[in-house]
Design a protein around this motif. Structure first.
Motif, PDB file in Angstrom:
ATOM      1  N   LYS A   1      58.538  40.314  35.189  1.00 27.06           N
ATOM      2  CA  LYS A   1      59.853  40.302  34.514  1.00 27.06           C
ATOM      3  C   LYS A   1      59.953  41.445  33.507  1.00 27.06           C
ATOM      4  CE  LYS A   1      60.830  35.532  34.918  1.00 27.06           C
ATOM      5  NZ  LYS A   1      60.210  34.347  34.340  1.00 27.06           N
ATOM      6  N   VAL A   2      58.900  41.609  32.738  1.00 28.20           N
ATOM      7  CA  VAL A   2      58.911  42.702  31.757  1.00 28.20           C
ATOM      8  C   VAL A   2      59.115  44.035  32.480  1.00 28.20           C
ATOM      9  CG1 VAL A   2      57.545  43.927  30.027  1.00 28.20           C
ATOM     10  CG2 VAL A   2      57.430  41.421  30.158  1.00 28.20           C
ATOM     11  N   LEU A   3      58.400  44.206  33.567  1.00 27.51           N
ATOM     12  CA  LEU A   3      58.525  45.462  34.319  1.00 27.51           C
ATOM     13  C   LEU A   3      59.933  45.608  34.894  1.00 27.51           C
ATOM     14  CD1 LEU A   3      55.023  45.211  35.996  1.00 27.51           C
ATOM     15  CD2 LEU A   3      55.728  47.051  34.439  1.00 27.51           C
ATOM     16  N   ALA A   4      60.485  44.491  35.375  1.00 25.10           N
ATOM     17  CA  ALA A   4      61.833  44.525  35.967  1.00 25.10           C
ATOM     18  C   ALA A   4      62.866  44.985  34.940  1.00 25.10           C
ATOM     19  CB  ALA A   4      62.198  43.159  36.525  1.00 25.10           C
ATOM     20  N   GLN A   5      62.658  44.554  33.690  1.00 25.75           N
ATOM     21  CA  GLN A   5      63.613  44.984  32.654  1.00 25.75           C
ATOM     22  C   GLN A   5      63.664  46.500  32.526  1.00 25.75           C
ATOM     23  OE1 GLN A   5      62.268  42.921  29.162  1.00 25.75           O
ATOM     24  NE2 GLN A   5      62.748  40.945  30.095  1.00 25.75           N
ATOM     25  N   TYR A   6      62.603  47.135  32.924  1.00 30.19           N
ATOM     26  CA  TYR A   6      62.558  48.599  32.841  1.00 30.19           C
ATOM     27  C   TYR A   6      62.667  49.240  34.226  1.00 30.19           C
ATOM     28  CZ  TYR A   6      61.599  47.904  27.974  1.00 30.19           C
ATOM     29  OH  TYR A   6      61.720  47.543  26.657  1.00 30.19           O
ATOM     30  N   ASN A   7      63.218  48.468  35.177  1.00 35.58           N
ATOM     31  CA  ASN A   7      63.445  48.960  36.551  1.00 35.58           C
ATOM     32  C   ASN A   7      62.173  49.445  37.226  1.00 35.58           C
ATOM     33  OD1 ASN A   7      66.123  48.404  36.426  1.00 35.58           O
ATOM     34  ND2 ASN A   7      66.682  50.480  35.750  1.00 35.58           N
ATOM     35  N   ILE A   8      61.091  48.756  36.973  1.00 38.23           N
ATOM     36  CA  ILE A   8      59.838  49.157  37.609  1.00 38.23           C
ATOM     37  C   ILE A   8      59.504  48.183  38.726  1.00 38.23           C
ATOM     38  CG2 ILE A   8      57.359  49.502  37.247  1.00 38.23           C
ATOM     39  CD1 ILE A   8      58.131  50.451  34.389  1.00 38.23           C
ATOM     40  N   ASP A   9      59.351  48.716  39.934  1.00 41.75           N
ATOM     41  CA  ASP A   9      58.992  47.908  41.090  1.00 41.75           C
ATOM     42  C   ASP A   9      57.477  47.762  41.191  1.00 41.75           C
ATOM     43  OD1 ASP A   9      61.577  47.433  41.812  1.00 41.75           O
ATOM     44  OD2 ASP A   9      61.702  49.054  43.276  1.00 41.75           O
ATOM     45  N   VAL A  10      57.090  46.859  42.091  1.00 45.79           N
ATOM     46  CA  VAL A  10      55.676  46.482  42.105  1.00 45.79           C
ATOM     47  C   VAL A  10      55.112  46.419  43.523  1.00 45.79           C
ATOM     48  CG1 VAL A  10      54.078  44.598  41.583  1.00 45.79           C
ATOM     49  CG2 VAL A  10      55.873  45.185  39.946  1.00 45.79           C
ATOM     50  N   ILE A  11      53.913  46.976  43.664  1.00 43.14           N
ATOM     51  CA  ILE A  11      53.096  46.739  44.857  1.00 43.14           C
ATOM     52  C   ILE A  11      52.033  45.740  44.424  1.00 43.14           C
ATOM     53  CG2 ILE A  11      51.488  47.752  46.518  1.00 43.14           C
ATOM     54  CD1 ILE A  11      52.886  50.463  45.993  1.00 43.14           C
ATOM     55  N   LEU A  12      51.979  44.614  45.089  1.00 43.50           N
ATOM     56  CA  LEU A  12      50.954  43.623  44.746  1.00 43.50           C
ATOM     57  C   LEU A  12      49.730  43.832  45.622  1.00 43.50           C
ATOM     58  CD1 LEU A  12      52.952  40.281  44.308  1.00 43.50           C
ATOM     59  CD2 LEU A  12      51.832  41.635  42.515  1.00 43.50           C
ATOM     60  N   GLY A  13      48.573  43.744  45.000  1.00 39.71           N
ATOM     61  CA  GLY A  13      47.339  43.799  45.775  1.00 39.71           C
ATOM     62  C   GLY A  13      46.908  42.382  46.104  1.00 39.71           C
ATOM     63  N   THR A  14      46.520  42.127  47.347  1.00 41.33           N
ATOM     64  CA  THR A  14      45.882  40.834  47.608  1.00 41.33           C
ATOM     65  C   THR A  14      44.486  40.934  46.991  1.00 41.33           C
ATOM     66  OG1 THR A  14      44.923  41.409  49.753  1.00 41.33           O
ATOM     67  CG2 THR A  14      47.199  40.578  49.750  1.00 41.33           C
ATOM     68  N   PRO A  15      44.016  39.861  46.366  1.00 38.17           N
ATOM     69  CA  PRO A  15      42.887  40.020  45.435  1.00 38.17           C
ATOM     70  C   PRO A  15      41.508  39.784  46.054  1.00 38.17           C
ATOM     71  CG  PRO A  15      43.801  37.832  45.239  1.00 38.17           C
ATOM     72  CD  PRO A  15      44.566  38.496  46.349  1.00 38.17           C
ATOM     73  N   THR A  16      41.390  39.986  47.352  1.00 37.47           N
ATOM     74  CA  THR A  16      40.183  39.522  48.041  1.00 37.47           C
ATOM     75  C   THR A  16      38.977  40.450  47.925  1.00 37.47           C
ATOM     76  OG1 THR A  16      41.235  40.426  50.019  1.00 37.47           O
ATOM     77  CG2 THR A  16      41.404  38.064  49.680  1.00 37.47           C
ATOM     78  N   ALA A  17      39.117  41.521  47.152  1.00 38.81           N
ATOM     79  CA  ALA A  17      37.962  42.410  46.969  1.00 38.81           C
ATOM     80  C   ALA A  17      36.949  41.856  45.968  1.00 38.81           C
ATOM     81  CB  ALA A  17      38.422  43.796  46.534  1.00 38.81           C
ATOM     82  N   VAL A  18      37.386  40.861  45.194  1.00 40.72           N
ATOM     83  CA  VAL A  18      36.428  40.187  44.304  1.00 40.72           C
ATOM     84  C   VAL A  18      36.617  38.683  44.413  1.00 40.72           C
ATOM     85  CG1 VAL A  18      35.613  39.839  41.950  1.00 40.72           C
ATOM     86  CG2 VAL A  18      36.435  42.095  42.639  1.00 40.72           C
ATOM     87  N   MET A  19      35.623  38.000  44.909  1.00 37.39           N
ATOM     88  CA  MET A  19      35.742  36.540  44.991  1.00 37.39           C
ATOM     89  C   MET A  19      35.526  35.936  43.605  1.00 37.39           C
ATOM     90  SD  MET A  19      32.158  35.248  46.687  1.00 37.39           S
ATOM     91  CE  MET A  19      32.180  36.294  48.133  1.00 37.39           C
ATOM     92  N   PRO A  20      36.308  34.904  43.283  1.00 40.11           N
ATOM     93  CA  PRO A  20      36.058  34.221  42.012  1.00 40.11           C
ATOM     94  C   PRO A  20      34.657  33.600  42.002  1.00 40.11           C
ATOM     95  CG  PRO A  20      38.164  33.534  42.957  1.00 40.11           C
ATOM     96  CD  PRO A  20      37.456  34.333  44.003  1.00 40.11           C
ATOM     97  N   ALA A  21      34.132  33.375  40.810  1.00 39.70           N
ATOM     98  CA  ALA A  21      32.790  32.798  40.686  1.00 39.70           C
ATOM     99  C   ALA A  21      32.701  31.452  41.398  1.00 39.70           C
ATOM    100  CB  ALA A  21      32.437  32.644  39.214  1.00 39.70           C
ATOM    101  N   TRP A  22      33.794  30.682  41.368  1.00 41.38           N
ATOM    102  CA  TRP A  22      33.709  29.362  42.006  1.00 41.38           C
ATOM    103  C   TRP A  22      33.549  29.464  43.521  1.00 41.38           C
ATOM    104  CZ3 TRP A  22      37.479  28.575  45.570  1.00 41.38           C
ATOM    105  CH2 TRP A  22      38.745  29.138  45.377  1.00 41.38           C
ATOM    106  N   VAL A  23      34.027  30.548  44.103  1.00 43.70           N
ATOM    107  CA  VAL A  23      33.836  30.725  45.556  1.00 43.70           C
ATOM    108  C   VAL A  23      32.351  30.922  45.844  1.00 43.70           C
ATOM    109  CG1 VAL A  23      34.357  32.154  47.581  1.00 43.70           C
ATOM    110  CG2 VAL A  23      36.153  31.700  45.896  1.00 43.70           C
ATOM    111  N   ALA A  24      31.726  31.800  45.061  1.00 43.63           N
ATOM    112  CA  ALA A  24      30.305  32.073  45.272  1.00 43.63           C
ATOM    113  C   ALA A  24      29.464  30.821  45.044  1.00 43.63           C
ATOM    114  CB  ALA A  24      29.856  33.190  44.335  1.00 43.63           C
ATOM    115  N   GLN A  25      29.903  30.028  44.068  1.00 46.63           N
ATOM    116  CA  GLN A  25      29.151  28.820  43.745  1.00 46.63           C
ATOM    117  C   GLN A  25      29.298  27.761  44.837  1.00 46.63           C
ATOM    118  OE1 GLN A  25      30.726  26.540  40.456  1.00 46.63           O
ATOM    119  NE2 GLN A  25      28.658  25.993  39.780  1.00 46.63           N
TER     120      GLN A  25
END
Ligand code: GLA
Ligand code: ZN
Length: 699
Positions: free
Chosen positions: A95-119
Motif C-alpha cells: 500500500k505504501v508503495l502504491a501511494q507512490y505509484n510503485i509496482d511490484v514483482i513478488l518473489g516466491t520465497p522458496t530459495a530459503v526454507m523456514p527453520a520449521w521446514v528443516a525441523q
C-alpha cells in the motif's frame, strides 16, 4: 498505477497493447507493453522499521522508479507456522508503495526454507556428494525431489498468488531466486535420476550402449544399480564416465526446471495477467538456461560485473547480456543491477562515478527493457552487510542513489524511442550447454572451455563494433550472414546437416579446434575429423596435439591474414583438401605440411577453420575483419579501443549506442547530421564521449 485498479484502466491498457500490435494474451509475454519501462530496486521492507517505509517509497519515486522486487526470502514472515499465512505486513508495504505509484514483482520465497521446514521435514535438506546433509542456516538448502518440500513450495506459492491476485500494484512474479544447479545426492534424487534415465532410454541395453558401459566393465544389469556419477575433476581416480556425467547435468536442469514449472503453473492459473520470470545469472554454467527460460514470459538476470580493480565490464557483461537475450531471442530485464561494492566477506571496488550509469546503459544497449538495482539500502544485518545498495547503511540518498536516479530519468526520456526496439544481429555465435559441460569434464586440451573459446571471437567482434547474437546450437542459423561455432566438439548429425545447408545456401561459417569429435551421448564419433563438416570446411584432420604451457609455435599468415602469430595450447594437424590454407606453421618442421587456418568455398558460401588457439588478439581482429568481408557485413562505426557499440532497432528506427569504458574521453567517428538523443545535438563527423560517457544517436 496498477493494471487491475479499475475496469477503465484495464480497457485503456488493452487498447494500448493493441495499438502496439499486441493482443492481450501476447501482452503478458512482452516486457512493459503499453506501460512505462520498469526501473527500480530490490527492496526488503521486512528489514526496516515501518516508520521508514514511506521515506523509502518517496525517495524511490523521486528517483523516477516505478517498480520494486519484494519478498523472495520472506517465507518465514509469511508462514511462520505451517499453514498459517500472514500477509498483512506485505499488504501494508504494498500500500505504501502504491501511494507512490510503485509496482511490484513478488518473489516466491522458496530459495530459503523456514527453520520449521528443516525441523519437521529434515529430508527436505539437500544431501551433498559425501552423503552428509546441508546444515540449515544459509540459503538454497533444499532437495528438489523431496515431496514435502515440493508440496510446501507449491502451497506458499498458491497462498501468495491467491492473496495478491487482487492487489493492483502486483504485476509480475519471480520464481524462487537464482536457481543454482545444486546437486542433491539423497536416495529420492537418485531414484528420480534412475527413473529419468529409464524414461529417456527405455531399456538398460540402450542405456549401456549410450554410456559405453562396456568400458571398465561398468555395465548395469538392473536399474537400481545406477549411481550418481562423480563429475568432479579434482580426484582423477574416481572420475565418472563422461556420458553419465552429461546425463546427470541434464537431469539436474530437468529437476530444477520442474520445480520452477510447478510454481509457474500455479501463478498462471491464479494470476493469468501477471508475467512470470526468474533471475538468471548470465554466464553461470550449472544449468541449461535454454531449458530454464522456456517457461518464462521473459528472461531476467542479475548483473554484477565489478569485482576487481580492473573489472571486465566491456566484454563479459555484454556477452552475458547477449546470451540472456538469446535464450528466448527477445529482450530481457535486469533483476539485480550493480549498485555499489559487492561481496559477502570481502567486498570489491566501489563503482566509480559514472559506472553505475554506464553499466545500466550497456544492458539497455544490449536489449534490456527494465532494470532493478540490487539493493535499495545496504543491510545492517546478515551475510550481505557488505553487499552495498544505492543507499548506504545510513539510508541517505547520496552519490550512488543520485547516479541511478539520473540514469532512470534519462531512460525515461529515451523510452518512446526505445519502445519495440531490440538488437538485430547479422552474426551469431553458437552456444550450448551439452558442449559446455562435456568440455568441463574433458576439455581435451588444458585450458579449453566453451566460454573461453567464445570470448576469442566475441571480443574481436566487440572491438570491431559489431553486435552478435549468442544462440542455441539448435536454433535456425539461416537468418544470419555469419555463424561462428567455437568449440563445437559435440556435433550431432542434425547440427552438421543444418550447418552444411546453411553454408551451401550462402552462409559463412567458422569452426575451430575439436569440432565434430563427439555425438550427443558424449561418445566419440568414429569419423575422421571434422566429421560431417569435412566437405563444408574442405579439410581433413587425422592428428592433433596439445601444447604444454611452455610450448608455442610460430604461425605465419598469408595474404588474408598477414602477420606472425603464436599458436598455444593446441594444434589440429589440418590437411587442406578443397580449402585454401591462410596460415601455416613457420618454425615447426613436423607441422610444415599442415595449415593453421583455412577457407573453403562450398556451394554459395564459405567454411573457415582455425585449427589452433592463437595467443594474439590481433589475429582474431584480422580474422573477424576477413569473415565480415566474406559475409558482406559493414560496421557502422569503427570504435576506438574501449568504446562499445550496439544498435537497437525496429523497422522505422535505429538507435546507435556508444559507451566509453575508458577513464579518459574518447572521440568516435559517427554518421553526421543525426540527433544525439541525450543532448539533442546534431552529430558532426566525430562525437566526443566523456570518461565513462554514453551517447544514443538516432541513425
Ligand atoms: C544474488 C542474489 C541476491 C543477493 C545478491 C548479492 O544475485 O540473487 O539475493 O544475494 O546476489 O549477494
Ligand atoms: Zn534430494
Amino acid at each position: 498505477m496498477g493494471r487491475r485498479a479499475s475496469l477503465t484502466i484495464a480497457v485503456c491498457l488493452a487498447t494500448m497493447a493493441l495499438l502496439d500490435g499486441l493482443t492481450q494474451a501476447q501482452s503478458r509475454q512482452a516486457l512493459s507493453p503499453g506501460r512505462a519501462m520498469y526501473l527500480g530496486v530490490d527492496y526488503y521492507p521486512e528489514h526496516w522499521p515501518r516508520e521508514r517505509w514511506e521515506t523509502d517509497a518517496k525517495l524511490m519515486k523521486e528517483a523516477g522508479f516505478n517498480i520494486v522486487r519484494l519478498a523472495e526470502f520472506a517465507w518465514i514472515e509469511m508462514e511462520s507456522r505451517e499453514g498459517q499465512y500472514e500477509f498483512g505486513w506485505l499488504d501494508d508495504a504494498l500500500k505504501v508503495l502504491a501511494q507512490y505509484n510503485i509496482d511490484v514483482i513478488l518473489g516466491t520465497p522458496t530459495a530459503v526454507m523456514p527453520a520449521w521446514v528443516a525441523q519437521k521435514y529434515p529430508q527436505a535438506l539437500r544431501t551433498k556428494a559425501d552423503g552428509t546433509q546441508v546444515v540449515w542456516g544459509g540459503r538454497k538448502h533444499n532437495c528438489y525431489s523431496n515431496a514435502d518440500y515440493r508440496r510446501l513450495s507449491e502451497r506458499i506459492t498458491r497462498a501468495m498468488a491467491e492473496h495478491f491476485a487482487k492487489t493492483p500494484n502486483v504485476i509480475g512474479w519471480q520464481i524462487d531466486n537464482e536457481f543454482g544447479g545444486e546437486e542433491c545426492h539423497c536416495p529420492s534424487c537418485l531414484a528420480e535420476f534412475q527413473a529419468w534415465l529409464r524414461d529417456k532410454y527405455g531399456t538398460l541395453d540402450t542405456l549401456n550402449k549410450a554410456w559405453g558401459n562396456r568400458f571398465w566393465g561398468l555395465k548395469f544389469t538392473d536399474w537400481p544399480q545406477i549411481t550418481i556419477p562423480d563429475d568432479s575433476t579434482d580426484r582423477s581416480w574416481v572420475m565418472g564416465n563422461p556420458s553419465a556425467c552429461l546425463d546427470w547435468k541434464r537431469f539436474i536442469t530437468w529437476q530444477q526446471a520442474r520445480f520452477q514449472a510447478d510454481q509457474v503453473k500455479i501463478i498462471r492459473a491464479v494470476c493469468p495477467e501477471d508475467f512470470v520470470t526468474h533471475n538468471l545469472m548470465g554466464l553461470f554454467t550449472g544449468l541449461d538456461y535454454y531449458a530454464m527460460a522456456k517457461d518464462l514470459d521473459f528472461v531476467a538476470w542479475d548483473n554484477y560485473p565489478i569485482w576487481s580493480d580492473k573489472p571486465d565490464i566491456p566484454y563479459s557483461a555484454s556477452l552475458a547480456a547477449d546470451l540472456m537475450r538469446g535464450l528466448k531471442q527477445k529482450n530481457f530485464m535486469i533483476m539485480e543491477q550493480t549498485a555499489g561494492p559487492c561481496g559477502w566477506e570481502a567486498f570489491g571496488r566501489n563503482p566509480w562515478p559514472g559506472e553505475i550509469r554506464k553499466i545500466a546503459y550497456q544492458q539497455l544497449a544490449h536489449g534490456s527493457d527494465g532494470q532493478i538495482w540490487f539493493r535499495w539500502r545496504t543491510c545492517t544485518v546478515g551475510r550481505e552487510q557488505y553487499w552495498h545498495g544505492l543507499l548506504g547503511h545510513d539510508g541517505k540518498p547520496l552519490r550512488r542513489y543520485q547516479e541511478a536516479a539520473q540514469t532512470a530519468k534519462e531512460f525515461r526520456r529515451l523510452e518512446e524511442h526505445l519502445r519495440g526496439t531490440t538488437v538485430v544481429s547479422e552474426v551469431a555465435i553458437l552456444y550450448d550447454y551439452d558442449n559446455l559441460w562435456s568440455l568441463s569434464f574433458q576439455p581435451g586440451f588444458a585450458g579449453n572451455s566453451l566460454q573461453g573459446a567464445v570470448r576469442r571471437y566475441y571480443d574481436a567482434l566487440f572491438r570491431a563494433g559489431v553486435n552478435a547474437d549468442i544462440v542455441n546450437r539448435k536454433a535456425d542459423p539461416s537468418k544470419y550472414k555469419l555463424v561462428l561455432a567455437p568449440d563445437l566438439s559435440i556435433l550431432p548429425d542434425e547440427t552438421a546437416a543444418k550447418l552444411d545447408a546453411y553454408v551451401k545456401n550462402g552462409g559463412v561459417l567458422l569452426a575451430d579446434c575439436r569440432t565434430g569429435v563427439k555425438d550427443e551421448r558424449n561418445l566419440c564419433h568414429d569419423r575422421t575429423l571434422p566429421g560431417l563438416l569435412s566437405s563444408v570446411l574442405g579439410i581433413r584432420i587425422e592428428e592433433y596435439s596439445s601444447l604444454g604451457q611452455d610450448s608455442w609455435y610460430k604461425v605465419n599468415g598469408g595474404d588474408r591474414l598477414a602477420g606472425t602469430y603464436t599458436a598455444i595450447q593446441y594444434t589440429d594437424w589440418v590437411t587442406p583438401e578443397s580449402a585454401a590454407s591462410l596460415a601455416g606453421y613457420a618454425d615447426q618442421w613436423h607441422l610444415k605440411p599442415f595449415a593453421a587456418t583455412t577457407r573453403n568455398i562450398y556451394g554459395r558460401g564459405k567454411g573457415w577453420y582455425v585449427g589452433a588457439v592463437i595467443k594474439e588478439a590481433a589475429f582474431y581482429d584480422d580474422l573477424i575483419a576477413q569473415l565480415l568481408k566474406d559475409a558482406g557485413i559493414r560496421p557502422i562505426v569503427t570504435p576506438p579501443p574501449g568504446v562499445e557499440v550496439s544498435i537497437r532497432e525496429k523497422p522505422d528506427k535505429r538507435l546507435l549506442f556508444l559507451i566509453n569504458h575508458n577513464e579518459e574521453p574518447r572521440s568516435v567517428r559517427v554518421p553526421k547530421d543525426r540527433v544525439e538523443l541525450l543532448t539533442g545535438q546534431k552529430t558532426k563527423e566525430s562525437f566526443e564521449l566523456d570518461r565513462f560517457g554514453v551517447a544514443v544517436i538516432e541513425l
